[in-house]
Design a protein around this motif. Structure first.
Motif, short mmCIF file in Angstrom:
data_model
loop_
_atom_site.label_atom_id
_atom_site.label_comp_id
_atom_site.label_asym_id
_atom_site.label_seq_id
_atom_site.Cartn_x
_atom_site.Cartn_y
_atom_site.Cartn_z
N LEU A 121 44.67 38.88 80.61
CA LEU A 121 45.80 37.98 80.55
C LEU A 121 46.16 37.48 81.94
O LEU A 121 46.47 36.30 82.15
CB LEU A 121 47.00 38.66 79.88
CG LEU A 121 48.24 37.80 79.70
CD1 LEU A 121 47.95 36.64 78.77
CD2 LEU A 121 49.38 38.65 79.16
N TYR A 122 46.12 38.35 82.94
CA TYR A 122 46.45 37.98 84.31
C TYR A 122 45.46 36.93 84.84
O TYR A 122 45.88 35.97 85.50
CB TYR A 122 46.44 39.23 85.19
CG TYR A 122 46.67 38.94 86.64
CD1 TYR A 122 47.95 38.65 87.11
CD2 TYR A 122 45.63 38.97 87.56
CE1 TYR A 122 48.17 38.38 88.45
CE2 TYR A 122 45.83 38.72 88.89
CZ TYR A 122 47.10 38.42 89.33
OH TYR A 122 47.32 38.15 90.66
N TYR A 123 44.17 37.12 84.58
CA TYR A 123 43.19 36.18 85.11
C TYR A 123 43.18 34.86 84.35
O TYR A 123 42.67 33.86 84.85
CB TYR A 123 41.79 36.81 85.10
CG TYR A 123 41.62 37.80 86.24
CD1 TYR A 123 41.73 37.38 87.56
CD2 TYR A 123 41.37 39.13 85.98
CE1 TYR A 123 41.58 38.29 88.60
CE2 TYR A 123 41.22 40.04 87.01
CZ TYR A 123 41.33 39.60 88.32
OH TYR A 123 41.19 40.48 89.34
N ARG A 124 43.73 34.81 83.15
CA ARG A 124 43.79 33.57 82.40
C ARG A 124 44.89 32.67 82.90
O ARG A 124 44.91 31.48 82.65
CB ARG A 124 44.02 33.85 80.92
CG ARG A 124 42.79 34.37 80.23
CD ARG A 124 43.05 34.52 78.76
NE ARG A 124 42.06 35.43 78.19
CZ ARG A 124 42.08 35.83 76.95
NH1 ARG A 124 43.06 35.45 76.15
NH2 ARG A 124 41.16 36.62 76.50
N LEU A 125 45.86 33.24 83.58
CA LEU A 125 46.97 32.42 84.09
C LEU A 125 46.54 31.63 85.24
O LEU A 125 46.28 31.06 85.97
CB LEU A 125 48.15 33.30 84.45
CG LEU A 125 48.80 34.01 83.27
CD1 LEU A 125 49.89 34.93 83.80
CD2 LEU A 125 49.40 33.02 82.29
#
Length: 125
Positions: A121-125
Motif C-alpha cells: 500500500l505504501y509503495y502504491r501511493l
C-alpha cells in the motif's frame, strides 16, 4: 541376624521383616513394591494416585497460578513434562501449550501478511 518374612492368613507377604530384637522394617522386594493391576502389568503404587482425577479446588488453584504472568508459562512446562503430576493436569497442560503454539504461529503469519500488505500500500501511493 535372621530375617523372617511375615505372612498373612492367605500366605501373602505383608512387606515386613523382623530382626532378632523384634523390630520390624520394610522388606524391599520388587514384588512387594509393585502390585499387579487387572491388565497383568505391575504398577508402582506411588504412581497410582496420579491416575485419579483432579478436584475442583485443585483446578481453581491451577487457574489462579496460570493467571500470574510469566509464572504461567513456566508452570505449564513443569506440569506438561515434569514427573509427579496428575495425568489429567499433564494432558491439560500439553493441550494448552499446543493451542498457544498454534496461536503464536497464526499470529506471526497474520503480522507477516499484514506487514506485506502495508508495504504494498505504501509503495502504491
Amino acid at each position: 541376624m535372621d530375617d523372617y518374612k511375615n505372612t498373612d492368613q492367605n500366605g501373602y507377604q505383608n512387606g515386613y521383616q523382623t530382626n532378632d530384637w523384634g523390630q520390624q522394617g520394610y522388606y524391599q522386594n520388587h514384588q512387594q513394591n509393585y502390585y499387579q493391576n487387572g491388565n497383568g502389568y505391575y504398577q508402582d503404587p506411588r504412581r497410582q494416585n496420579l491416575e485419579e482425577p483432579m478436584s475442583v479446588g485443585e483446578w481453581i488453584l491451577v487457574m489462579l497460578i496460570t493467571a500470574i504472568p510469566c509464572v504461567n508459562i513456566i508452570m505449564l512446562f513443569v506440569w506438561a513434562f515434569g514427573s509427579g503430576t496428575k495425568k489429567s493436569k499433564t494432558n491439560w497442560a500439553r493441550a494448552t501449550l499446543i493451542v498457544a503454539l498454534i496461536g503464536v504461529v497464526i499470529g506471526v503469519v497474520a503480522v507477516g501478511f499484514g506487514a506485506n500488505q502495508m508495504i504494498d500500500l505504501y509503495y502504491r501511493l
